[in-house]
Design a protein around this motif. Structure first.
Motif, short mmCIF file in Angstrom:
data_model
loop_
_atom_site.label_atom_id
_atom_site.label_comp_id
_atom_site.label_asym_id
_atom_site.label_seq_id
_atom_site.Cartn_x
_atom_site.Cartn_y
_atom_site.Cartn_z
N GLY A 115 32.96 38.82 39.90
CA GLY A 115 33.88 39.31 40.96
C GLY A 115 34.20 40.79 40.55
N SER A 116 35.31 41.50 40.93
CA SER A 116 35.47 42.88 40.92
C SER A 116 36.83 43.28 40.52
N LEU A 117 37.15 44.35 39.62
CA LEU A 117 38.52 44.73 39.52
C LEU A 117 38.99 45.53 40.51
N ALA A 118 38.38 45.68 41.74
CA ALA A 118 38.85 46.32 42.92
C ALA A 118 40.14 45.63 43.59
N ILE A 119 40.26 44.33 42.99
CA ILE A 119 41.43 43.70 43.43
C ILE A 119 42.60 44.27 42.99
N PHE A 120 42.63 45.08 42.24
CA PHE A 120 44.06 45.98 41.57
C PHE A 120 44.19 47.04 42.68
N GLY A 121 43.33 47.57 43.46
CA GLY A 121 43.46 48.73 44.34
C GLY A 121 43.41 50.01 43.58
N ASP A 122 43.94 50.99 44.17
CA ASP A 122 44.00 52.39 43.64
C ASP A 122 45.01 52.67 42.87
N THR A 123 45.26 52.58 41.80
CA THR A 123 46.27 52.66 40.69
C THR A 123 46.00 53.41 39.43
N THR A 124 46.86 54.14 38.70
CA THR A 124 46.80 54.69 37.39
C THR A 124 47.62 53.81 36.42
N ALA A 125 48.28 52.72 36.97
CA ALA A 125 49.09 51.76 36.04
C ALA A 125 47.88 51.00 35.11
N VAL A 126 48.47 50.46 34.03
CA VAL A 126 47.61 49.76 33.19
C VAL A 126 47.42 48.27 33.78
N CYS A 127 46.55 47.94 34.01
CA CYS A 127 46.21 46.40 34.56
C CYS A 127 45.41 45.36 33.87
N ASP A 128 46.33 44.33 33.25
CA ASP A 128 45.53 43.12 32.55
C ASP A 128 45.43 42.11 33.89
N GLU A 129 44.96 41.15 33.59
CA GLU A 129 44.69 39.93 34.54
C GLU A 129 45.89 39.80 35.27
N THR A 130 46.89 39.75 34.64
CA THR A 130 48.36 39.33 35.53
C THR A 130 49.00 40.68 36.26
N ALA A 131 48.42 41.66 36.35
CA ALA A 131 49.11 42.79 37.20
C ALA A 131 48.84 42.39 38.50
N PRO A 132 50.18 43.34 39.27
CA PRO A 132 49.85 42.95 40.78
C PRO A 132 48.75 43.61 41.56
#
Length: 302
Positions: A115-132
């Motif tokens: 799959g792809s991390l692109a699911i988190f969109g464009d963000t500088t916020a830290v994203c783990d698997e539970t991030a919006p």
């Protein structure tokens, strides 16, 4: 007898790398391809179309694992036709591979989806698997993709989805065009340079796939990225340093848009957006990264 692993659409950059890695680990590798069926070296290629059941499905019955890389490249201009193919190629392959597994007398013990991390969109916020999740076309693609993949559980087959980051490898992939630009003294900061690159070394990615295949505690969604994401500005600085290139003027956002459409024939958002992702679940599983430092990784590859 060697354990057999099926790589659906395993002829791309990531698939080829994993195929050779698995062969070196003693596995028998079968690659499902839109090209002709053939045996080449230690690899067996079996033709399929990614949509319909066929003779290829017999390879899955009795296999140890199935890994799916299928999907039209997002490295293109997002015309209506390309958008439709980007989505349909991903959903169709998941559906038909699930159908093939359900028809197996001896189904594979794991089905790993790239799959792809692109699911988190464009963000500088830290994203783990539970991030919006973010917004936009790329996010929509990933959401539909993951929804289809987890739509049905497979009674005898574990399901693992790896959201892959910016994989750095030799002879292709995401690093190759950036290296070429830097060698031409065009390796400056792209746009504002604040967009994050969640990078990982191809060797670590191959090991993630291996763990997903062999370790039965792996299940569900994982961020398949390194532990130390950097901004685009920092990434390009380190790349120039490794290539012994000095300061290079940045590429302002309007120039990136123009260059992407006119010369690269791709969507400018691929270079101008980013996400700051961490592999929290992999770290909780005890995964050991070989490459933590970007400079060390780039020196190894370049």
């Amino acid at each position: 007898m060697e354990k057999k692993i099926i790589l659906a659409a395993g002829t791309g950059f990531l698939g080829k790398s994993l195929a050779h890695f698995l062969v070196n680990k003693g596995y028998q590798v079968i690659i499902l391809t839109r090209g002709k069926s053939k045996v080449e070296g230690e690899m067996k290629y079996v033709q399929w179309d990614g949509i319909h059941l066929g003779e290829w499905a017999k390879e899955i019955d009795g296999s140890y694992a199935l890994v799916n890389f299928t999907g039209k490249s997002v490295n293109c201009i997002y015309t209506k036709a390309n958008r439709e193919e980007i989505i349909s190629s991903r959903l169709d392959s998941v559906k038909i591979l699930r159908e093939a597994i359900n028809k197996c007398k001896t189904p594979p013990q794991v089905f790993v989806q790239a799959g792809s991390l692109a699911i988190f969109g464009d963000t500088t916020a830290v994203c783990d698997e539970t991030a919006p999740h973010g917004t936009g076309f790329s996010v929509e693609v990933c959401q539909k993709w993951e929804k289809e993949y987890f739509k049905e559980s497979l009674p005898a087959t574990r399901q693992v989805l790896l959201r892959i980051g910016f994989a750095l490898g030799r002879d292709g992939g995401a690093l190759e065009p950036l290296t070429k630009l830097a060698k031409l003294n065009l390796g400056g900061t792209v746009g504002a340079g604040k967009q994050y690159i969640s990078w990982l070394h191809i060797d670590d990615l191959n090991e993630m796939f291996l763990q997903a295949i062999e370790n039965d505690t792996y299940e569900g969604v994982y961020n398949a990225t390194g532990p130390n994401p950097v901004t685009n500005k920092e990434f390009m600085r380190v790349l120039r340093s490794v290539l012994n290139k000095g300061w290079t003027p940045p590429a302002p956002t309007p120039f990136v848009w123009l260059g992407a459409y006119l010369f690269m024939k791709t969507e400018p958002s691929l270079a101008l957006t980013g996400r700051n992702c961490l592999p929290k679940k992999l770290q909780q599983e005890g995964f050991t990264f070989q490459y933590h430092n970007l400079e060390t990784a780039l020196k190894d590859l370049i």
